[in-house]
Every structure is written in structure tokens, then in C-alpha cells.
Design an enzyme around this catalytic site. Structure first.
Site, PDB file in Angstrom:
ATOM      1  N   LYS A 252       0.874   4.173  -2.225  1.00  0.00           N
ATOM      2  CA  LYS A 252       0.650   5.809  -2.423  1.00  0.00           C
ATOM      3  C   LYS A 252       1.414   7.031  -2.571  1.00  0.00           C
ATOM      4  O   LYS A 252       1.537   8.010  -3.445  1.00  0.00           O
ATOM      5  CB  LYS A 252       0.148   5.751  -0.897  1.00  0.00           C
ATOM      6  CG  LYS A 252      -1.684   4.348  -1.364  1.00  0.00           C
ATOM      7  CD  LYS A 252      -1.831   5.314  -1.513  1.00  0.00           C
ATOM      8  CE  LYS A 252      -3.996   4.645  -1.109  1.00  0.00           C
ATOM      9  NZ  LYS A 252      -5.143   5.233  -2.068  1.00  0.00           N
TER      10      LYS A 252
ATOM     11  N   TYR B  92       1.180  -1.193  -0.303  1.00  0.00           N
ATOM     12  CA  TYR B  92       0.157  -0.068  -0.255  1.00  0.00           C
ATOM     13  C   TYR B  92       0.597   1.552   0.097  1.00  0.00           C
ATOM     14  O   TYR B  92       0.638   2.334  -0.826  1.00  0.00           O
ATOM     15  CB  TYR B  92      -0.737   0.081   1.109  1.00  0.00           C
ATOM     16  CG  TYR B  92      -2.038   0.734   1.580  1.00  0.00           C
ATOM     17  CD1 TYR B  92      -2.934   0.904   0.516  1.00  0.00           C
ATOM     18  CD2 TYR B  92      -1.143   2.051   2.143  1.00  0.00           C
ATOM     19  CE1 TYR B  92      -4.092   1.765   0.361  1.00  0.00           C
ATOM     20  CE2 TYR B  92      -2.695   2.957   2.374  1.00  0.00           C
ATOM     21  CZ  TYR B  92      -3.558   3.125   1.562  1.00  0.00           C
ATOM     22  OH  TYR B  92      -4.469   4.060   1.941  1.00  0.00           O
TER      23      TYR B  92
HETATM   24  P1  NAI Z   1     -13.504   1.753   0.804  1.00  0.00           P
HETATM   25  O1  NAI Z   1     -12.819   0.954   1.162  1.00  0.00           O
HETATM   26  O2  NAI Z   1     -14.540   2.969   1.868  1.00  0.00           O
HETATM   27  O3  NAI Z   1     -14.096   2.503  -0.539  1.00  0.00           O
HETATM   28  C1  NAI Z   1     -13.557   2.871  -1.827  1.00  0.00           C
HETATM   29  C2  NAI Z   1     -14.145   2.806  -2.692  1.00  0.00           C
HETATM   30  O4  NAI Z   1     -13.329   2.266  -3.806  1.00  0.00           O
HETATM   31  C3  NAI Z   1     -15.191   1.704  -3.129  1.00  0.00           C
HETATM   32  O5  NAI Z   1     -16.133   2.055  -3.330  1.00  0.00           O
HETATM   33  C4  NAI Z   1     -15.181   0.118  -3.316  1.00  0.00           C
HETATM   34  O6  NAI Z   1     -16.079  -0.481  -4.237  1.00  0.00           O
HETATM   35  C5  NAI Z   1     -13.924   0.784  -4.288  1.00  0.00           C
HETATM   36  N1  NAI Z   1     -13.306   0.181  -5.015  1.00  0.00           N
HETATM   37  C6  NAI Z   1     -12.159  -0.921  -4.723  1.00  0.00           C
HETATM   38  N2  NAI Z   1     -11.717  -1.526  -5.853  1.00  0.00           N
HETATM   39  C7  NAI Z   1     -12.425  -1.157  -7.057  1.00  0.00           C
HETATM   40  C8  NAI Z   1     -11.906  -1.856  -7.816  1.00  0.00           C
HETATM   41  N3  NAI Z   1     -11.204  -2.825  -8.359  1.00  0.00           N
HETATM   42  N4  NAI Z   1     -12.407  -1.754  -9.084  1.00  0.00           N
HETATM   43  C9  NAI Z   1     -13.857   0.190  -9.140  1.00  0.00           C
HETATM   44  N5  NAI Z   1     -13.975   0.427  -7.518  1.00  0.00           N
HETATM   45  C10 NAI Z   1     -13.199  -0.279  -6.756  1.00  0.00           C
HETATM   46  O7  NAI Z   1     -12.268   3.186   1.094  1.00  0.00           O
HETATM   47  P2  NAI Z   1     -12.085   4.744   1.580  1.00  0.00           P
HETATM   48  O8  NAI Z   1     -11.806   5.164   2.857  1.00  0.00           O
HETATM   49  O9  NAI Z   1     -13.031   5.611   0.827  1.00  0.00           O
HETATM   50  O10 NAI Z   1     -10.687   5.056   0.430  1.00  0.00           O
HETATM   51  C11 NAI Z   1     -10.794   5.774  -0.642  1.00  0.00           C
HETATM   52  C12 NAI Z   1      -9.484   5.923  -1.335  1.00  0.00           C
HETATM   53  O11 NAI Z   1      -9.084   6.778  -0.355  1.00  0.00           O
HETATM   54  C13 NAI Z   1      -8.619   4.859  -1.356  1.00  0.00           C
HETATM   55  O12 NAI Z   1      -7.989   4.772  -2.146  1.00  0.00           O
HETATM   56  C14 NAI Z   1      -7.340   4.779   0.295  1.00  0.00           C
HETATM   57  O13 NAI Z   1      -6.231   4.260  -0.715  1.00  0.00           O
HETATM   58  C15 NAI Z   1      -7.275   6.105   0.407  1.00  0.00           C
HETATM   59  N6  NAI Z   1      -7.346   6.007   1.409  1.00  0.00           N
HETATM   60  C16 NAI Z   1      -7.879   5.689   2.841  1.00  0.00           C
HETATM   61  C17 NAI Z   1      -7.902   6.273   4.111  1.00  0.00           C
HETATM   62  C18 NAI Z   1      -9.020   6.045   5.379  1.00  0.00           C
HETATM   63  O14 NAI Z   1      -8.561   6.190   6.156  1.00  0.00           O
HETATM   64  N7  NAI Z   1      -9.495   5.538   5.105  1.00  0.00           N
HETATM   65  C19 NAI Z   1      -6.562   7.054   4.239  1.00  0.00           C
HETATM   66  C20 NAI Z   1      -5.751   7.506   2.785  1.00  0.00           C
HETATM   67  C21 NAI Z   1      -6.306   7.215   1.865  1.00  0.00           C
END
Ligand code: NAI
Length: 246
Positions: free
Chosen positions: A158, A154
């Protein structure tokens, strides 16, 4: 849809940060293209955006499938006549210590979190160039800057997003297209919901503000980078992390 409305393509829009970004951009008058793997949650979000006076389109696509993603970007630009804002937000984790991490878990995280952004930026660059206007926003993580045990894959993805975005920013700096990164800290979403309580406590302890952030706080940063008057800002990384990593 008015011809004047800017089109924003948001991956991982079904929930969490992506959903908050889509809602925010729709509230600001953008036509949002909601991208994720399954139709149900996207249709619900589209209905919710439309009931608030916004406009949206849904696209089912696995961003790890490069051809499908490139086609989705190009088809969107063709059918809506433009593509102005690209938010590469879809992401996954497959945590594990280095000595136990499989090649599959490494490759999958790089493919979904990093390669997808490369593919989408490349596909979006052409329509953006024809309008000489574009905003690319890649969602990285504070972990990509400071590193985190059990997240070799990851953090590599990132951190890679940050270098890639800066390279894109330089290539397109004279073409009206900006590319920037938002690096969230710990945010309350499904991604962090299942972390053990001990890990959540540790996360709060290493965050100067001693709390998790909310998805709408990330959406605000994305809205800034995609604003009409943010055209002189490119290649930047904005941490939205409660002071973590400062
Ligand atoms: P989440 O797990 O709640 O949502 C992720 C979204 O990406 C969902 O809509 C899922 O369906 C979609 N997704 C995943 N794999 C996919 C694929 N192969 N094709 C199409 N869609 C796909 O995650 P969250 O927390 O909303 O994270 C969003 C972004 O923010 C990610 O890139 C994550 O790495 C980043 N992030 C999140 C943090 C956190 O603490 N929640 C911290 C730092 C970064």
C-alpha cells in the site's frame, strides 16, 4: 453506448469498495467495466447498474496474472474504443507477524495489491495518451502511511502504491492524465467483517471519528479524482479514514 461516454475500468468490482465505486461512476454517466475473478457477482452488478439506467461490461480476470490483466485493459480499450478512468481497487490481505510471514504470503500480497496496479496503469497509459485525457486512481490504505503490526506485506504494497502513483503522476503531468491515491481507513466490507471483535474495537479506538467508514464514502473520493474538473489535481493522497493518520 454513446461515443461520448467515458469508460471506467474498476478492478475488484464484485463487492465492497469496488462495487460502490462502480455504482457511483455508473450513476455519474460513466460506462463501467467490472473486473473480478468470478462471473456471477459481476453479472448481478451489471444487471443492477443497467436496471438503474447505467451501462456496464464484465471482465473475468485474476489481477495477479499480469498477462491476463494487461490483455483485459488493452482489449477493453480496443473493443470500447477508449479507456478514460482506471481504478485499481482489487486487494487482499495475508496478515501475520514478520517473524512468521512466509515468502509466499509476502509475494502474493505484493503481486495482487501492487504489481497489478503497475501492470494496469502501464496498459491504460497508451489509450489515455491517445485521447490526452485519463484518470488513474489507486486504492491504497491508511496502513500504507502509518504502518500496522501483522501487515508487513500489506503495508509494503500500500505504501508502494503511493510512491508509484506519484512517479506516474509526474511522468504524465503534461499529457492530460492524472494519477491519485485514495487511502481508506477501516471500512465496513467483507475484508474487515471477520476481524475479531477485539480488533474491531481497537480500530474504532484509533479512529478519531470512532466508527468504520462505508464503501460509498470511498467511492465519493474516487468520483472526485475521476471528475472532469479534477484535471489540476495529481500525485495526491486523500485519506478517507475518519481522521486516522492525520
Ligand atoms: P473485499 O475483500 O470486500 O473486496 C476485494 C475485491 O477484490 C473483491 O471484488 C475481490 O474479488 C477482488 N479481488 C481480490 N483478489 C483479486 C484478484 N487476484 N483478481 C481479481 N480480483 C480480486 O475488500 P474491500 O474492503 O472492498 O477492499 C477494496 C480495496 O480497498 C482493497 O485494495 C483493500 O486493500 C482496500 N482497503 C480496504 C480497507 C477496508 O477496511 N475494507 C481499508 C483500506 C484499504
Amino acid at each position: 453506448m454513446s461515443d461520448e461516454k467515458r469508460v471506467a475500468f474498476v478492478t475488484g468490482a464484485s463487492r465492497g469498495i469496488g462495487r460502490a465505486v462502480a455504482e457511483r461512476l455508473a450513476r455519474e454517466g460513466r460506462h463501467v467495466v467490472l473486473v473480478s475473478r468470478t462471473a456471477g457477482p459481476l453479472n448481478d452488478l451489471k444487471a443492477s447498474i443497467e436496471s438503474s439506467g447505467g451501462s456496464a461490461t464484465t471482465v473475468c480476470c485474476d489481477v495477479g496474472d499480469s498477462k491476463a490483466l494487461a490483455d483485459a485493459v488493452s482489449d477493453t480499450a480496443r473493443s470500447l474504443g477508449r479507456l478514460d478512468i482506471l481504478v485499481n481497487n482489487a486487494g487482499i490481505t495475508r496478515d501475520g507477524l514478520l517473524l512468521r510471514m512466509s515468502d509466499e504470503d509476502f509475494d502474493e500480497v505484493i503481486r495482487v495489491n501492487l504489481k497489478s496496479a503497475f501492470v494496469a496503469c502501464r496498459a491504460a497509459a497508451r489509450p489515455m495518451m491517445s485521447n490526452r485525457w485519463g484518470r488513474m486512481v489507486n486504492i491504497s490504505s491508511i496502513s500504507g502511511r502509518v504502518g500496522r503490526a501483522s501487515q508487513v506485506n500489506y503495508c509494503a504494497a500500500k505504501s508502494g502504491l503511493i510512491g508509484m502513483t506519484k512517479a506516474i503522476a509526474k511522468e504524465f503531468a503534461t499529457k492530460g492524465i492524472t494519477a491519485n491515491v485514495v487511502a481508506p481507513g477501516f471500512i465496513e466490507t467483507d475484508m474487515t467483517a471477520d476481524l475479531p471483535d477485539l480488533v474491531k474495537d481497537e480500530a474504532r479506538n484509533i479512529t478519531p471519528m470512532r466508527r468504520f467508514g462505508q464503501a460509498h464514502e470511498i467511492a465519493a473520493a474516487v468520483a472526485y479524482f475521476s471528475a472532469e474538473d479534477a484535471g489540476f489535481v495529481t500525485g495526491e493522497v486523500l485519506a478517507v479514514a475518519g481522521g486516522m493518520g492525520m
